[in-house]
Write a protein that holds these residues in place. Structure first.
Motif, PDB file in Angstrom:
ATOM      1  N   ASP A 191      10.361 -16.977  30.790  1.00 48.83           N
ATOM      2  CA  ASP A 191       9.813 -17.171  29.818  1.00 48.83           C
ATOM      3  C   ASP A 191       8.906 -15.336  29.632  1.00 48.83           C
ATOM      4  O   ASP A 191       7.873 -15.294  28.738  1.00 48.83           O
ATOM      5  CB  ASP A 191       9.082 -17.701  29.361  1.00 48.83           C
ATOM      6  N   TRP A 192       9.434 -13.922  29.199  1.00 45.27           N
ATOM      7  CA  TRP A 192       9.241 -13.168  29.278  1.00 45.27           C
ATOM      8  C   TRP A 192       8.890 -12.046  28.138  1.00 45.27           C
ATOM      9  O   TRP A 192       8.523 -11.292  27.274  1.00 45.27           O
ATOM     10  CB  TRP A 192       9.372 -11.660  30.313  1.00 45.27           C
ATOM     11  N   LEU A 193       9.767 -12.623  27.528  1.00 41.03           N
ATOM     12  CA  LEU A 193      10.322 -11.852  26.033  1.00 41.03           C
ATOM     13  C   LEU A 193       9.621 -12.420  25.120  1.00 41.03           C
ATOM     14  O   LEU A 193       8.896 -13.439  24.561  1.00 41.03           O
ATOM     15  CB  LEU A 193      11.536 -12.379  25.469  1.00 41.03           C
ATOM     16  N   LEU A 194       9.291 -11.372  23.780  1.00 42.33           N
ATOM     17  CA  LEU A 194       8.344 -11.155  22.999  1.00 42.33           C
ATOM     18  C   LEU A 194       9.473 -10.623  21.780  1.00 42.33           C
ATOM     19  O   LEU A 194       9.848  -9.037  21.911  1.00 42.33           O
ATOM     20  CB  LEU A 194       7.242 -10.649  23.378  1.00 42.33           C
ATOM     21  N   LEU A 195       9.207 -11.034  20.557  1.00 45.43           N
ATOM     22  CA  LEU A 195      10.395 -10.036  19.302  1.00 45.43           C
ATOM     23  C   LEU A 195       9.285 -10.184  18.191  1.00 45.43           C
ATOM     24  O   LEU A 195       8.716 -11.212  18.281  1.00 45.43           O
ATOM     25  CB  LEU A 195      11.550 -11.071  18.858  1.00 45.43           C
ATOM     26  N   GLY A 196       9.328  -9.808  17.867  1.00 44.64           N
ATOM     27  CA  GLY A 196       7.914  -9.854  16.095  1.00 44.64           C
ATOM     28  C   GLY A 196       8.265  -8.269  15.397  1.00 44.64           C
ATOM     29  O   GLY A 196       9.250  -7.917  15.193  1.00 44.64           O
ATOM     30  N   GLY A 197       7.734  -7.997  14.828  1.00 43.39           N
ATOM     31  CA  GLY A 197       7.316  -7.424  13.554  1.00 43.39           C
ATOM     32  C   GLY A 197       5.800  -7.226  12.854  1.00 43.39           C
ATOM     33  O   GLY A 197       5.660  -8.147  13.044  1.00 43.39           O
ATOM     34  N   GLU A 198       5.614  -5.817  12.628  1.00 45.61           N
ATOM     35  CA  GLU A 198       4.428  -5.586  12.062  1.00 45.61           C
ATOM     36  C   GLU A 198       4.052  -4.564  10.885  1.00 45.61           C
ATOM     37  O   GLU A 198       5.325  -3.920  10.473  1.00 45.61           O
ATOM     38  CB  GLU A 198       3.943  -4.797  13.578  1.00 45.61           C
ATOM     39  N   ALA A 199       3.209  -4.841  10.590  1.00 51.75           N
ATOM     40  CA  ALA A 199       2.966  -3.898   8.738  1.00 51.75           C
ATOM     41  C   ALA A 199       2.039  -2.936   9.529  1.00 51.75           C
ATOM     42  O   ALA A 199       1.080  -3.530   9.720  1.00 51.75           O
ATOM     43  CB  ALA A 199       3.471  -4.515   7.579  1.00 51.75           C
ATOM     44  N   ARG A 200       1.481  -1.651   8.595  1.00 54.32           N
ATOM     45  CA  ARG A 200       0.817  -1.614   8.249  1.00 54.32           C
ATOM     46  C   ARG A 200       0.214  -0.463   6.775  1.00 54.32           C
ATOM     47  O   ARG A 200       1.280   0.071   6.303  1.00 54.32           O
ATOM     48  CB  ARG A 200       1.091   0.393   9.421  1.00 54.32           C
ATOM     49  N   LEU A 201      -0.566  -0.909   6.637  1.00 52.96           N
ATOM     50  CA  LEU A 201      -0.902  -0.335   5.421  1.00 52.96           C
ATOM     51  C   LEU A 201      -2.196  -0.070   4.792  1.00 52.96           C
ATOM     52  O   LEU A 201      -3.172  -0.243   5.445  1.00 52.96           O
ATOM     53  CB  LEU A 201      -1.442  -2.201   4.815  1.00 52.96           C
ATOM     54  N   LYS A 202      -2.034   1.182   4.680  1.00 54.67           N
ATOM     55  CA  LYS A 202      -2.755   2.569   4.384  1.00 54.67           C
ATOM     56  C   LYS A 202      -4.224   2.093   3.380  1.00 54.67           C
ATOM     57  O   LYS A 202      -3.974   1.351   2.051  1.00 54.67           O
ATOM     58  CB  LYS A 202      -2.898   3.618   3.992  1.00 54.67           C
ATOM     59  N   LEU A 203      -5.458   2.014   3.508  1.00 52.66           N
ATOM     60  CA  LEU A 203      -5.847   1.685   2.406  1.00 52.66           C
ATOM     61  C   LEU A 203      -7.055   3.005   1.684  1.00 52.66           C
ATOM     62  O   LEU A 203      -7.383   3.908   2.364  1.00 52.66           O
ATOM     63  CB  LEU A 203      -7.308   1.785   3.348  1.00 52.66           C
ATOM     64  N   ALA A 204      -6.731   3.139   0.485  1.00 52.23           N
ATOM     65  CA  ALA A 204      -6.487   4.409  -0.114  1.00 52.23           C
ATOM     66  C   ALA A 204      -6.633   5.715   0.752  1.00 52.23           C
ATOM     67  O   ALA A 204      -5.478   6.372   1.277  1.00 52.23           O
ATOM     68  CB  ALA A 204      -8.092   3.592  -0.632  1.00 52.23           C
ATOM     69  N   ASP A 205      -7.756   6.297   0.605  1.00 49.82           N
ATOM     70  CA  ASP A 205      -8.152   7.346   1.506  1.00 49.82           C
ATOM     71  C   ASP A 205      -8.885   7.936   2.216  1.00 49.82           C
ATOM     72  O   ASP A 205      -9.304   8.973   2.562  1.00 49.82           O
ATOM     73  CB  ASP A 205      -8.313   9.273   0.383  1.00 49.82           C
ATOM     74  N   ARG A 206      -8.772   6.854   3.076  1.00 51.74           N
ATOM     75  CA  ARG A 206      -9.557   5.981   4.316  1.00 51.74           C
ATOM     76  C   ARG A 206      -9.042   6.230   5.838  1.00 51.74           C
ATOM     77  O   ARG A 206      -7.310   5.994   5.457  1.00 51.74           O
ATOM     78  CB  ARG A 206     -10.615   5.279   3.969  1.00 51.74           C
ATOM     79  N   PRO A 207      -9.278   6.555   6.149  1.00 48.00           N
ATOM     80  CA  PRO A 207      -8.645   6.003   8.245  1.00 48.00           C
ATOM     81  C   PRO A 207      -8.410   5.320   8.182  1.00 48.00           C
ATOM     82  O   PRO A 207      -9.162   5.334   9.714  1.00 48.00           O
ATOM     83  CB  PRO A 207      -9.634   7.000   8.529  1.00 48.00           C
ATOM     84  N   PHE A 208      -8.411   3.814   7.477  1.00 47.20           N
ATOM     85  CA  PHE A 208      -8.395   2.898   7.663  1.00 47.20           C
ATOM     86  C   PHE A 208      -6.718   1.850   7.468  1.00 47.20           C
ATOM     87  O   PHE A 208      -6.097   2.259   6.669  1.00 47.20           O
ATOM     88  CB  PHE A 208      -8.985   2.317   7.531  1.00 47.20           C
ATOM     89  N   GLU A 209      -6.246   1.078   8.223  1.00 52.63           N
ATOM     90  CA  GLU A 209      -4.868   0.956   7.962  1.00 52.63           C
ATOM     91  C   GLU A 209      -5.549  -1.164   8.447  1.00 52.63           C
ATOM     92  O   GLU A 209      -6.011  -1.556   9.677  1.00 52.63           O
ATOM     93  CB  GLU A 209      -4.056   0.633   8.470  1.00 52.63           C
ATOM     94  N   VAL A 210      -4.750  -1.335   7.379  1.00 47.87           N
ATOM     95  CA  VAL A 210      -4.372  -3.228   7.706  1.00 47.87           C
ATOM     96  C   VAL A 210      -2.830  -4.007   8.793  1.00 47.87           C
ATOM     97  O   VAL A 210      -1.902  -2.779   8.103  1.00 47.87           O
ATOM     98  CB  VAL A 210      -4.491  -3.869   6.179  1.00 47.87           C
ATOM     99  N   ASN A 211      -3.073  -4.151   9.798  1.00 45.98           N
ATOM    100  CA  ASN A 211      -2.019  -4.013  10.715  1.00 45.98           C
ATOM    101  C   ASN A 211      -2.200  -5.589  11.040  1.00 45.98           C
ATOM    102  O   ASN A 211      -2.696  -6.515  11.781  1.00 45.98           O
ATOM    103  CB  ASN A 211      -2.575  -3.695  11.602  1.00 45.98           C
TER     104      ASN A 211
END
Length: 128
Positions: A46-66
């Protein structure tokens, strides 16, 4: 259970080539989405992992919502995990595709087996 796993793998196979068309850092937009395949290294079953992710930048700041969705099929069950993390990106000198980050977030896990199911919440500390 096996039907859901096959559907998920087929969807992943269709979406995986999208990652090959990723934009360079100079032309990147505010949103990036990618599928992933991984492994749990402390078990031979049972070792398999599947998925998806996104990265959304927050304006001109060095932050992202993930936001991230992970699916782990088990024999007789499965685990689904939904994460939402806030990442802080560190700038490197020059134009580089490598973007180091640290972050914190929350997780919701749902474990489903043949005879019962269970949910849990957790705290994520991430880096990469």
């Amino acid at each position: 259970m096996r039907k859901h796993t096959l559907i998920f793998v087929a969807l992943l196979a269709v979406l995986a080539p999208a990652n090959a068309f990723a934009q360079s850092p100079a032309t990147e937009g505010n949103l990036s989405v990618a599928p992933f395949v991984g492994a749990i290294l402390d078990t031979s079953e049972d070792w398999l992992l599947l998925g998806g992710e996104a990265r959304l930048k927050l304006a001109d700041r060095p932050f992202e919502v993930n936001p991230r969705l992970t699916f782990n099929p088990y024999e007789g069950g499965s685990m689904v995990q939904l994460d939402v993390n806030l990442l802080h990106n560190y700038a490197l000198a020059g134009d580089s595709r490598f973007r180091p980050y640290v972050g914190i977030g929350g997780a919701f896990n749902r474990y489903s087996f043949d005879d019962f199911s269970e949910s849990a919440v957790g705290l994520n500390l991430v880096s990469g």
